[in-house]
Write an enzyme that holds these catalytic residues in place. Structure first.
Site, mmCIF file in Angstrom:
data_model
loop_
_atom_site.group_PDB
_atom_site.id
_atom_site.type_symbol
_atom_site.label_atom_id
_atom_site.label_comp_id
_atom_site.label_asym_id
_atom_site.label_seq_id
_atom_site.Cartn_x
_atom_site.Cartn_y
_atom_site.Cartn_z
ATOM 1 N N HIS A 8 -20.938 7.472 9.322
ATOM 2 C CA HIS A 8 -20.350 6.146 9.529
ATOM 3 C C HIS A 8 -19.062 5.950 8.737
ATOM 4 C CE1 HIS A 8 -20.443 1.709 9.867
ATOM 5 N NE2 HIS A 8 -21.143 1.962 10.972
ATOM 6 N N ASP A 63 -15.173 -0.492 18.491
ATOM 7 C CA ASP A 63 -13.928 0.277 18.678
ATOM 8 C C ASP A 63 -13.004 -0.411 19.691
ATOM 9 O OD1 ASP A 63 -15.428 0.718 20.920
ATOM 10 O OD2 ASP A 63 -15.215 2.900 20.928
HETATM 11 N N1 GTP Z 1 -18.022 3.535 11.742
HETATM 12 C C1 GTP Z 1 -18.177 2.392 12.399
HETATM 13 N N2 GTP Z 1 -18.739 2.388 13.623
HETATM 14 C C2 GTP Z 1 -18.859 1.227 14.289
HETATM 15 C C3 GTP Z 1 -18.407 0.015 13.752
HETATM 16 N N3 GTP Z 1 -18.663 -0.971 14.659
HETATM 17 C C4 GTP Z 1 -19.247 -0.379 15.715
HETATM 18 N N4 GTP Z 1 -19.370 0.964 15.513
HETATM 19 C C5 GTP Z 1 -19.908 1.971 16.405
HETATM 20 O O1 GTP Z 1 -18.940 2.200 17.422
HETATM 21 C C6 GTP Z 1 -19.572 2.833 18.550
HETATM 22 C C7 GTP Z 1 -18.962 2.278 19.803
HETATM 23 O O2 GTP Z 1 -19.628 2.768 20.918
HETATM 24 P P1 GTP Z 1 -18.907 3.232 22.241
HETATM 25 O O3 GTP Z 1 -17.745 2.364 22.544
HETATM 26 O O4 GTP Z 1 -19.956 3.367 23.295
HETATM 27 O O5 GTP Z 1 -18.399 4.670 21.819
HETATM 28 P P2 GTP Z 1 -17.445 5.659 22.577
HETATM 29 O O6 GTP Z 1 -17.919 7.032 22.234
HETATM 30 O O7 GTP Z 1 -16.045 5.340 22.202
HETATM 31 O O8 GTP Z 1 -17.661 5.382 24.100
HETATM 32 P P3 GTP Z 1 -16.564 5.459 25.248
HETATM 33 O O9 GTP Z 1 -15.788 4.189 25.125
HETATM 34 O O10 GTP Z 1 -17.352 5.510 26.521
HETATM 35 O O11 GTP Z 1 -15.745 6.680 25.017
HETATM 36 C C8 GTP Z 1 -21.071 2.558 18.370
HETATM 37 O O12 GTP Z 1 -21.709 3.776 18.045
HETATM 38 C C9 GTP Z 1 -21.168 1.595 17.164
HETATM 39 O O13 GTP Z 1 -22.318 1.822 16.384
HETATM 40 C C10 GTP Z 1 -17.817 0.026 12.439
HETATM 41 O O14 GTP Z 1 -17.390 -0.982 11.895
HETATM 42 N N5 GTP Z 1 -17.717 1.238 11.831
#
Ligand code: GTP
Length: 319
Positions: A188, A218
């Site tokens: 993370h 993201d």
């Molecule tokens: N490190 C971190 N991770 C986060 C935070 N907020 C959300 N996430 C993670 O961001 C990820 C977002 O998921 P997705 O958008 O499905 O990931 P992706 O692999 O980019 O998916 P695609 O958009 O389909 O490419 C999840 O695993 C959340 O747990 C944060 O503040 N820090």
């Protein structure tokens, strides 16, 4: 000990206080204090203070610099003479004031201004505190970009401005590609570093940092005021390129998809957010790593890196 005509006794301290109160009344400080108590807004406090300071010497400008931003009193214009002071309270620097006037700042004027300033300090400290809390409530704690709440405010203000001034206006919604794998494979905190790197790329692409937002996860947004479609597209491509070339993002094979919608001066009533969201969806579902513009026409303006496709494919195979 002195006695007045009614027979009351006064100590020298009472007399000193009395003379100070008279001096304050002369400079208008007492009514200044009561007026300052009506607001915790920094700009309004500065305007009130400027009005009172102008009674001591007609001012053409008054500027306040604080750690939370720069403010100029309403109607400020350059003057022939300048005078700068620091506003300190209990050894903390609250800000710097720059006065401008077409009259010289004599030592008497400086003394009166100093006295007036001293009446502002507590109200200013409270306003700075409130301002800081408000700013914190509007910021994403990880990246320092505006949060979703700030975006909603800024978005509706930007739409109103665009309508009033008939200015074009663009909205970019950005979603990282393959971000989840960073958390899954590297932890993370590495994921957080990646999000910070994306925020840096956004700041480097667009200097107006109050137009950059992270919604959470993201997902990011950019508001581009007074930008026509071509320029907005250029910014989107430049940002995507920056993200693709960033060493950390490259290492983790993270790219981005961008949905872009804009409001031309003659097209005021469309739901820009919905359009940009649809465009982003199109960019995502047609292979990621793309900038998609409104009307859902996906433009392969920037090709995804080959590595990204490979990782996507292997993730898909794994799931
Ligand atoms: N490190 C971190 N991770 C986060 C935070 N907020 C959300 N996430 C993670 O961001 C990820 C977002 O998921 P997705 O958008 O499905 O990931 P992706 O692999 O980019 O998916 P695609 O958009 O389909 O490419 C999840 O695993 C959340 O747990 C944060 O503040 N820090």
């Amino acid at each position: 000990m002195w006695q007045d005509t009614a027979g009351f006794n006064f100590s020298s301290a009472d007399l000193a206080l009395d003379s100070q109160l008279h001096e304050l009344a002369d400079t208008g400080a007492i009514s200044l204090i009561s007026q300052l108590q009506t607001t915790l807004d920094l700009q309004q406090q500065l305007d009130i203070f400027a009005m009172h300071a102008s009674r001591i010497l007609p001012l053409t400008a008054l500027n306040l610099r604080t750690a939370q931003g720069h403010f100029a009193a309403a109607g400020s214009m350059a003057g022939q003479h300048q005078y700068h002071t620091e506003l300190q309270l209990e050894q903390h620097l609250l800000g710097q004031l720059s006065y401008q006037s077409n009259h010289p700042f004599s030592s008497l004027v400086q003394r009166q201004l100093l006295l007036l300033e001293s009446e502002w300090l507590y109200a200013l400290r409270n306003a700075l505190l409130v301002n800081r809390l408000q700013q914190m409530a509007l910021k994403d704690p990880l990246t320092g970009l505006g949060n979703r709440r700030f975006f909603d405010d800024s978005y509706s203000k930007a739409i109103q401005l665009a309508k009033r001034h008939q200015q074009p206006f663009a909205l970019l919604l950005l979603d990282l590609d393959n971000f989840k794998q960073v958390n899954d494979l590297s932890g993370h905190s590495t994921g957080d570093q990646v999000l910070l790197a994306v925020a840096d790329c956004m700041r480097e692409t667009l200097r107006a940092t109050d137009s950059l937002f992270r919604f959470g996860g993201d997902e990011f947004a950019l508001l581009l005021q007074d930008q026509d479609a071509d320029h907005a597209e250029l910014i989107a491509c430049r940002l995507q390129q920056k993200i693709n070339q960033h060493p950390l993002l490259n290492l983790h094979q993270v790219g981005c998809s961008i949905g872009l919608a804009w409001l031309a001066a003659e097209q005021q009533e469309r739901d820009l957010f919905h359009q940009a969201d649809e465009a982003l969806y199109q960019a995502k579902t047609t292979g990621k790593g793309k900038v998609a513009a409104e009307r859902l026409s996906v433009k392969g303006l920037s090709q995804p890196r080959s590595g990204i496709n490979k990782v996507s494919a292997s993730l898909a195979a794994a799931s």
